[in-house]
Design a protein around this motif. Structure first.
Motif, PDB file in Angstrom:
ATOM      1  N   ALA A  56      -7.723  11.596   4.038  1.00  0.00           N
ATOM      2  CA  ALA A  56      -8.261  10.497   3.227  1.00  0.00           C
ATOM      3  C   ALA A  56      -9.690  10.223   3.683  1.00  0.00           C
ATOM      4  O   ALA A  56      -9.955  10.133   4.887  1.00  0.00           O
ATOM      5  CB  ALA A  56      -7.408   9.240   3.384  1.00  0.00           C
ATOM      6  N   SER A  70      -2.000   3.655   3.180  1.00  0.00           N
ATOM      7  CA  SER A  70      -1.942   5.117   3.063  1.00  0.00           C
ATOM      8  C   SER A  70      -1.217   5.713   4.279  1.00  0.00           C
ATOM      9  O   SER A  70      -0.456   6.681   4.147  1.00  0.00           O
ATOM     10  CB  SER A  70      -3.355   5.701   2.965  1.00  0.00           C
ATOM     11  OG  SER A  70      -4.002   5.168   1.831  1.00  0.00           O
ATOM     12  N   THR A  96      -4.580   5.097  -3.506  1.00  0.00           N
ATOM     13  CA  THR A  96      -4.450   6.244  -2.607  1.00  0.00           C
ATOM     14  C   THR A  96      -3.014   6.366  -2.073  1.00  0.00           C
ATOM     15  O   THR A  96      -2.430   7.459  -2.063  1.00  0.00           O
ATOM     16  CB  THR A  96      -5.438   6.082  -1.426  1.00  0.00           C
ATOM     17  OG1 THR A  96      -6.728   5.747  -1.952  1.00  0.00           O
ATOM     18  CG2 THR A  96      -5.524   7.334  -0.596  1.00  0.00           C
TER      19      THR A  96
END
Ligand code: SAM
Length: 187
Positions: free
Chosen positions: A6, A35, A173
């Motif tokens: 990420a 995330s 995300t």
């Protein structure tokens, strides 16, 4: 092994934020915290076969990359505050040129996107305008709530990443990570 990366362009990189107001003081570490929990936590356990790299490019001390190793992680709970606190410890750890442990299963290094050089190929860049998702091994790359910059998109293209889409709706995300896990769980 499942590998996620990420790119965080906004989260503060010195760990100086309040756990009482994570979104308001950290440059949205809450986005990254969700995330992390989506990458590793299931209803009753932890995914040991996952690694997540968070490339931290926000102010004031970029670049840093935080590596989460599922088989070694401890103290990861579903609540955002605990995860933000683990992120804070990692960002407060002096990053060297090699991986330095901040807490069990979490390491930090002075590195930006070049960390990709050592990650499993093929690379998949999650992008609404990409081709269909066919669950397979490799490294899945995602943006934060602001997405990737034009320059980062171009870098991913140069690295040979295939753009893949999870549908026309722009998702968070952490939601994308859950969908990728589900795709890989059900092949
Ligand atoms: C909240 S979105 C970013 C939105 C940002 N405004 C943009 O235009 O990129 C966070 C990340 O999730 C991924 N993403 C979101 N929706 C997606 C979709 N439908 N298909 C593939 N990836 C998606 C992308 O990697 C994106 O950078």
């Amino acid at each position: 092994m499942r590998t996620f990366l990420a790119i965080s362009n906004v989260m503060r990189t010195d760990g100086e934020f309040s756990l009482k107001d994570i979104p308001g003081t950290s440059g949205r570490a809450d986005v990254i915290a969700r995330s992390v929990t989506s990458a590793f936590l299931t209803s009753h356990g932890i995914r040991a076969d996952v690694e997540l790299y968070v490339v931290c490019l926000g102010p004031p001390d970029p670049p840093k990359t935080i590596r989460f190793i599922g088989s070694e992680l401890k103290h990861l709970n579903p609540d955002e505050r605990t995860t933000a606190s683990l992120l804070q410890k990692a960002l407060r750890t002096d990053p060297g040129g090699s991986w330095t442990v901040s807490t069990p299963g979490i390491q930090v290094k002075r590195s930006g996107l070049e960390v990709l050089d050592n990650l499993p190929k093929p690379f998949f860049l999650l992008s609404e305008d990409g081709g269909p998702f066919r669950p397979e091994g490799g490294t899945y790359v995602l943006g934060d709530h602001r997405g990737l910059t034009e320059e980062q998109m171009a870098s991913m293209d140069s690295a040979g990443a295939e753009r893949i889409s999870l549908g026309p709706v722009s998702l968070h995300t952490d939601q994308c990570i859950v969908l990728i896990h589900n795709g890989l769980d059900t092949v």
